[in-house]
Design an enzyme around this catalytic site. Structure first.
Site, PDB file in Angstrom:
ATOM      1  N   ASP A   1      40.111  36.552  42.807  1.00 42.34           N
ATOM      2  CA  ASP A   1      38.768  36.212  43.284  1.00 42.34           C
ATOM      3  C   ASP A   1      38.529  34.704  43.178  1.00 42.34           C
ATOM      4  O   ASP A   1      37.393  34.267  42.986  1.00 42.34           O
ATOM      5  CB  ASP A   1      37.678  36.984  42.526  1.00 42.34           C
ATOM      6  CG  ASP A   1      36.358  36.997  43.288  1.00 42.34           C
ATOM      7  OD1 ASP A   1      36.350  36.665  44.491  1.00 42.34           O
ATOM      8  OD2 ASP A   1      35.328  37.337  42.680  1.00 42.34           O
ATOM      9  N   HIS A  54      32.790  45.396  46.794  1.00 33.08           N
ATOM     10  CA  HIS A  54      32.052  44.588  45.813  1.00 33.08           C
ATOM     11  C   HIS A  54      31.060  45.556  45.186  1.00 33.08           C
ATOM     12  O   HIS A  54      30.029  45.873  45.782  1.00 33.08           O
ATOM     13  CB  HIS A  54      31.334  43.407  46.481  1.00 33.08           C
ATOM     14  CG  HIS A  54      30.637  42.531  45.482  1.00 33.08           C
ATOM     15  ND1 HIS A  54      31.034  41.259  45.189  1.00 33.08           N
ATOM     16  CD2 HIS A  54      29.570  42.787  44.678  1.00 33.08           C
ATOM     17  CE1 HIS A  54      30.241  40.754  44.245  1.00 33.08           C
ATOM     18  NE2 HIS A  54      29.341  41.662  43.920  1.00 33.08           N
ATOM     19  N   ASN A 108      34.470  36.762  54.045  1.00 34.17           N
ATOM     20  CA  ASN A 108      33.056  36.323  53.989  1.00 34.17           C
ATOM     21  C   ASN A 108      32.888  34.872  54.422  1.00 34.17           C
ATOM     22  O   ASN A 108      32.423  34.021  53.675  1.00 34.17           O
ATOM     23  CB  ASN A 108      32.440  36.580  52.603  1.00 34.17           C
ATOM     24  CG  ASN A 108      33.114  35.829  51.481  1.00 34.17           C
ATOM     25  OD1 ASN A 108      34.304  35.524  51.549  1.00 34.17           O
ATOM     26  ND2 ASN A 108      32.371  35.531  50.425  1.00 34.17           N
ATOM     27  N   HIS A 125      37.366  43.147  41.458  1.00 39.03           N
ATOM     28  CA  HIS A 125      36.938  42.325  40.319  1.00 39.03           C
ATOM     29  C   HIS A 125      36.036  43.086  39.349  1.00 39.03           C
ATOM     30  O   HIS A 125      34.877  42.706  39.131  1.00 39.03           O
ATOM     31  CB  HIS A 125      36.260  41.027  40.778  1.00 39.03           C
ATOM     32  CG  HIS A 125      35.287  41.153  41.924  1.00 39.03           C
ATOM     33  ND1 HIS A 125      34.250  42.041  41.925  1.00 39.03           N
ATOM     34  CD2 HIS A 125      35.214  40.495  43.099  1.00 39.03           C
ATOM     35  CE1 HIS A 125      33.572  41.912  43.055  1.00 39.03           C
ATOM     36  NE2 HIS A 125      34.150  40.981  43.779  1.00 39.03           N
ATOM     37  N   LEU A 175      30.144  36.161  40.516  1.00 37.58           N
ATOM     38  CA  LEU A 175      29.591  37.512  40.649  1.00 37.58           C
ATOM     39  C   LEU A 175      30.716  38.496  40.928  1.00 37.58           C
ATOM     40  O   LEU A 175      31.566  38.185  41.763  1.00 37.58           O
ATOM     41  CB  LEU A 175      28.568  37.559  41.783  1.00 37.58           C
ATOM     42  CG  LEU A 175      27.250  36.843  41.463  1.00 37.58           C
ATOM     43  CD1 LEU A 175      26.394  36.706  42.712  1.00 37.58           C
ATOM     44  CD2 LEU A 175      26.485  37.589  40.366  1.00 37.58           C
ATOM     45  N   HIS A 218      43.050  39.582  45.941  1.00 32.69           N
ATOM     46  CA  HIS A 218      41.640  39.257  46.229  1.00 32.69           C
ATOM     47  C   HIS A 218      41.463  37.743  46.179  1.00 32.69           C
ATOM     48  O   HIS A 218      41.455  37.145  45.103  1.00 32.69           O
ATOM     49  CB  HIS A 218      40.707  39.917  45.205  1.00 32.69           C
ATOM     50  CG  HIS A 218      39.262  39.733  45.527  1.00 32.69           C
ATOM     51  ND1 HIS A 218      38.389  40.780  45.615  1.00 32.69           N
ATOM     52  CD2 HIS A 218      38.529  38.616  45.787  1.00 32.69           C
ATOM     53  CE1 HIS A 218      37.179  40.336  45.916  1.00 32.69           C
ATOM     54  NE2 HIS A 218      37.237  39.014  46.023  1.00 32.69           N
ATOM     55  N   HIS A 252      34.119  26.351  45.851  1.00 28.38           N
ATOM     56  CA  HIS A 252      32.848  25.793  46.330  1.00 28.38           C
ATOM     57  C   HIS A 252      32.863  24.308  46.014  1.00 28.38           C
ATOM     58  O   HIS A 252      33.401  23.905  44.979  1.00 28.38           O
ATOM     59  CB  HIS A 252      31.659  26.406  45.576  1.00 28.38           C
ATOM     60  CG  HIS A 252      31.395  27.837  45.887  1.00 28.38           C
ATOM     61  ND1 HIS A 252      30.696  28.257  46.985  1.00 28.38           N
ATOM     62  CD2 HIS A 252      31.745  28.969  45.226  1.00 28.38           C
ATOM     63  CE1 HIS A 252      30.617  29.576  46.994  1.00 28.38           C
ATOM     64  NE2 HIS A 252      31.250  30.039  45.934  1.00 28.38           N
ATOM     65  N   ALA A 259      27.879  31.100  43.271  1.00 27.47           N
ATOM     66  CA  ALA A 259      28.725  31.946  42.428  1.00 27.47           C
ATOM     67  C   ALA A 259      30.172  31.802  42.859  1.00 27.47           C
ATOM     68  O   ALA A 259      30.471  31.829  44.043  1.00 27.47           O
ATOM     69  CB  ALA A 259      28.285  33.395  42.563  1.00 27.47           C
ATOM     70  N   HIS A 294      39.590  34.080  48.163  1.00 22.17           N
ATOM     71  CA  HIS A 294      38.765  33.366  49.144  1.00 22.17           C
ATOM     72  C   HIS A 294      39.418  32.019  49.428  1.00 22.17           C
ATOM     73  O   HIS A 294      39.693  31.271  48.480  1.00 22.17           O
ATOM     74  CB  HIS A 294      37.360  33.104  48.589  1.00 22.17           C
ATOM     75  CG  HIS A 294      36.630  34.360  48.216  1.00 22.17           C
ATOM     76  ND1 HIS A 294      35.764  34.989  49.065  1.00 22.17           N
ATOM     77  CD2 HIS A 294      36.657  35.113  47.085  1.00 22.17           C
ATOM     78  CE1 HIS A 294      35.271  36.081  48.473  1.00 22.17           C
ATOM     79  NE2 HIS A 294      35.808  36.172  47.264  1.00 22.17           N
ATOM     80  N   VAL A 295      39.645  31.718  50.705  1.00 20.16           N
ATOM     81  CA  VAL A 295      40.197  30.391  51.028  1.00 20.16           C
ATOM     82  C   VAL A 295      39.282  29.578  51.942  1.00 20.16           C
ATOM     83  O   VAL A 295      39.583  28.427  52.255  1.00 20.16           O
ATOM     84  CB  VAL A 295      41.616  30.470  51.652  1.00 20.16           C
ATOM     85  CG1 VAL A 295      42.619  30.997  50.644  1.00 20.16           C
ATOM     86  CG2 VAL A 295      41.643  31.277  52.935  1.00 20.16           C
ATOM     87  N   ARG A 296      38.151  30.204  52.409  1.00 16.68           N
ATOM     88  CA  ARG A 296      37.225  29.521  53.345  1.00 16.68           C
ATOM     89  C   ARG A 296      37.963  29.159  54.636  1.00 16.68           C
ATOM     90  O   ARG A 296      38.892  29.828  55.005  1.00 16.68           O
ATOM     91  CB  ARG A 296      36.577  28.280  52.694  1.00 16.68           C
ATOM     92  CG  ARG A 296      36.086  28.481  51.270  1.00 16.68           C
ATOM     93  CD  ARG A 296      35.124  29.612  51.074  1.00 16.68           C
ATOM     94  NE  ARG A 296      34.649  29.638  49.678  1.00 16.68           N
ATOM     95  CZ  ARG A 296      34.102  30.707  49.115  1.00 16.68           C
ATOM     96  NH1 ARG A 296      33.974  31.844  49.769  1.00 16.68           N
ATOM     97  NH2 ARG A 296      33.684  30.647  47.871  1.00 16.68           N
ATOM     98  N   LYS A 305      36.113  44.943  53.811  1.00 17.21           N
ATOM     99  CA  LYS A 305      35.412  44.599  52.584  1.00 17.21           C
ATOM    100  C   LYS A 305      33.958  45.036  52.698  1.00 17.21           C
ATOM    101  O   LYS A 305      33.268  44.675  53.654  1.00 17.21           O
ATOM    102  CB  LYS A 305      35.498  43.083  52.345  1.00 17.21           C
ATOM    103  CG  LYS A 305      34.757  42.581  51.115  1.00 17.21           C
ATOM    104  CD  LYS A 305      35.414  43.029  49.818  1.00 17.21           C
ATOM    105  CE  LYS A 305      34.580  42.652  48.600  1.00 17.21           C
ATOM    106  NZ  LYS A 305      34.753  41.270  48.184  1.00 17.21           N
TER     107      LYS A 305
HETATM  108  O1  DOR Z   1      31.564  34.767  42.510  1.00 13.85           O
HETATM  109  C1  DOR Z   1      31.785  35.152  43.644  1.00 13.85           C
HETATM  110  N1  DOR Z   1      32.111  34.302  44.627  1.00 13.85           N
HETATM  111  N2  DOR Z   1      31.685  36.444  43.901  1.00 13.85           N
HETATM  112  C2  DOR Z   1      31.783  36.934  45.152  1.00 13.85           C
HETATM  113  O2  DOR Z   1      31.676  38.115  45.324  1.00 13.85           O
HETATM  114  C3  DOR Z   1      31.977  36.023  46.303  1.00 13.85           C
HETATM  115  C4  DOR Z   1      32.586  34.768  45.889  1.00 13.85           C
HETATM  116  C5  DOR Z   1      32.494  33.684  46.923  1.00 13.85           C
HETATM  117  O3  DOR Z   1      32.751  33.953  48.111  1.00 13.85           O
HETATM  118  O4  DOR Z   1      32.202  32.556  46.567  1.00 13.85           O
HETATM  119 ZN    ZN Z   2      35.560  37.789  45.994  1.00 14.57          ZN
END
Ligand code: DOR
Ligand code: ZN
Length: 347
Positions: free
Chosen positions: A250, A139, A45, A177, A222, A17, A254, A266, A19-21, A102
């Site tokens: 996860d 989620h 996302n 998560h 989150l 799980h 940011h 988050a 996120h790399v943007r 997802k």
């Molecule tokens: O804390 C979080 N950040 N929870 C998520 O479900 C998404 C993630 C994000 O993409 O930043």
């Molecule tokens: Zn996530």
């Protein structure tokens, strides 16, 4: 007392799980993950979200271009489930090697506006996923304003997960998560079609961490950190040896300015020291011998993918993690940046 373990050798782990943007910022974070993990499940996302097989393939190419020369890393792609993702797209996704979809309840978290407003609207698509063997990554939080933020995961189980599993008994579901005793118990008792990922930060911290000496936005994610009793239940689940629990960081980068903000984003960034933080959590539980199953075996076994063959070595050695990391035009602040961490991944 037996002497302290100084070195651990693990089959190369995977991150189930992540996120790399995208864009320039992605090029600053992918190398962290690729240095530790052989594969990672890439969250869809983005803005706009990844909703077609074609978009997933193009995104996969951009990720591969961010992998440093000479490093082998396989991104495993996912699509973002929406109310109207056509069931036809599932066959194309399967063909393209997409492994999962997802499910974000609309409004549950970062970039979830396009998420599902009513799970029943997705039933034809879930049917196609069950048929083609694509996994559903959930989620698991309700979004109702009248439900306390800390209860949203437990309520999701009763209102959505139980009916979903009744209606799609052979759809493989990963409860992502997990953060509560209720979720850990639910997954432990469920059949082989259900598993869960657990983050390093939910194993190491309870909700007090968000408020120590002032508001600490870098601990805000989150689902939000919970009480100590829940953290302990997660540690118990992760170190139990049960194949239903596996590693998913996860890690969610940011820009620091958007976390240190009146309405902070988050997400905790842990990719810079992920396996080291998991080692710390397992060590604290006296369960280093269970780390390899959790980090390297249970994930591929659940996904029906081969286990990795390479190895990594972790050493008990203090090191100080960076306070900031470049993130495209911005910078990000990793979780526990500037702190001394007790386990170190050897090059
Ligand atoms: O804390 C979080 N950040 N929870 C998520 O479900 C998404 C993630 C994000 O993409 O930043
Ligand atoms: Zn996530």
């Amino acid at each position: 007392m037996s002497p302290q373990i100084q070195t651990i050798t693990l089959t190369r782990p995977d991150d189930w799980h992540l996120h790399v943007r995208d864009g320039a910022a992605m090029r600053d974070v992918v190398p962290h993950t690729a240095a530790q993990f052989a594969r990672a499940i890439i969250m869809p996302n983005l803005k706009p979200p990844v909703t077609t097989a074609q978009q997933a393939l193009a995104y996969r190419e951009r990720i591969l271009q961010a992998v440093p020369e000479g490093v082998s890393f396989v991104p495993l792609m996912t699509l973002y489930l929406t109310d109207n993702l056509a069931p036809d797209e599932i066959a194309r996704a399967h063909e393209a090697g997409v492994v999962a979809l997802k499910l974000y309840p609309a409004g549950a978290t970062t970039n979830s506006d396009a998420g599902v407003t009513d799970i029943r609207k997705t039933y034809a698509t879930l049917e196609a996923m069950q048929k083609h063997g694509l996994k559903l990554l959930v989620h698991g939080e309700v979004t109702n304003a009248d439900i306390d933020l800390f209860d949203r995961e437990a309520v999701f189980i009763d209102r959505h997960l139980i009916p979903l599993r009744r209606d799609f008994p052979e759809l493989k579901i990963v409860f992502e998560h997990i953060t509560t005793r209720e979720a850990a118990q639910y997954v432990a008792q469920a059949d082989r079609f259900v598993a869960a990922t657990i983050t390093a930060h939910h194993l190491l911290f309870n909700r007090n961490a968000i408020f120590v000496g002032g508001l600490r936005p870098h601990y805000y994610c989150l689902p939000v950190l919970k009480r100590e009793e829940h953290r302990q239940a997660l540690v118990q689940a992760a170190t139990s040896g049960s194949p239903k629990f596996f590693l998913g960081t996860d890690s969610a980068p940011h820009p620091a300015a958007l976390k240190e903000h009146a309405s902070g984003c988050a997400g905790c960034y842990t990719a810079h020291a992920a396996i080291e933080m998991y080692a710390e959590a397992f060590d604290a539980a006296g369960a280093l011998d269970r780390l390899e199953g959790f980090a390297s075996f249970h994930g591929p076994d659940f996904y029906g993918l081969p286990r990795n063959t390479g190895r990594i070595i972790l050493q008990r050695q203090d090191w100080r993690s960076s306070v900031t990391v470049p993130f495209g035009e911005a910078e990000l602040k990793p979780l526990r940046g500037g702190e001394v961490l007790p386990w170190r991944l050897m090059p």
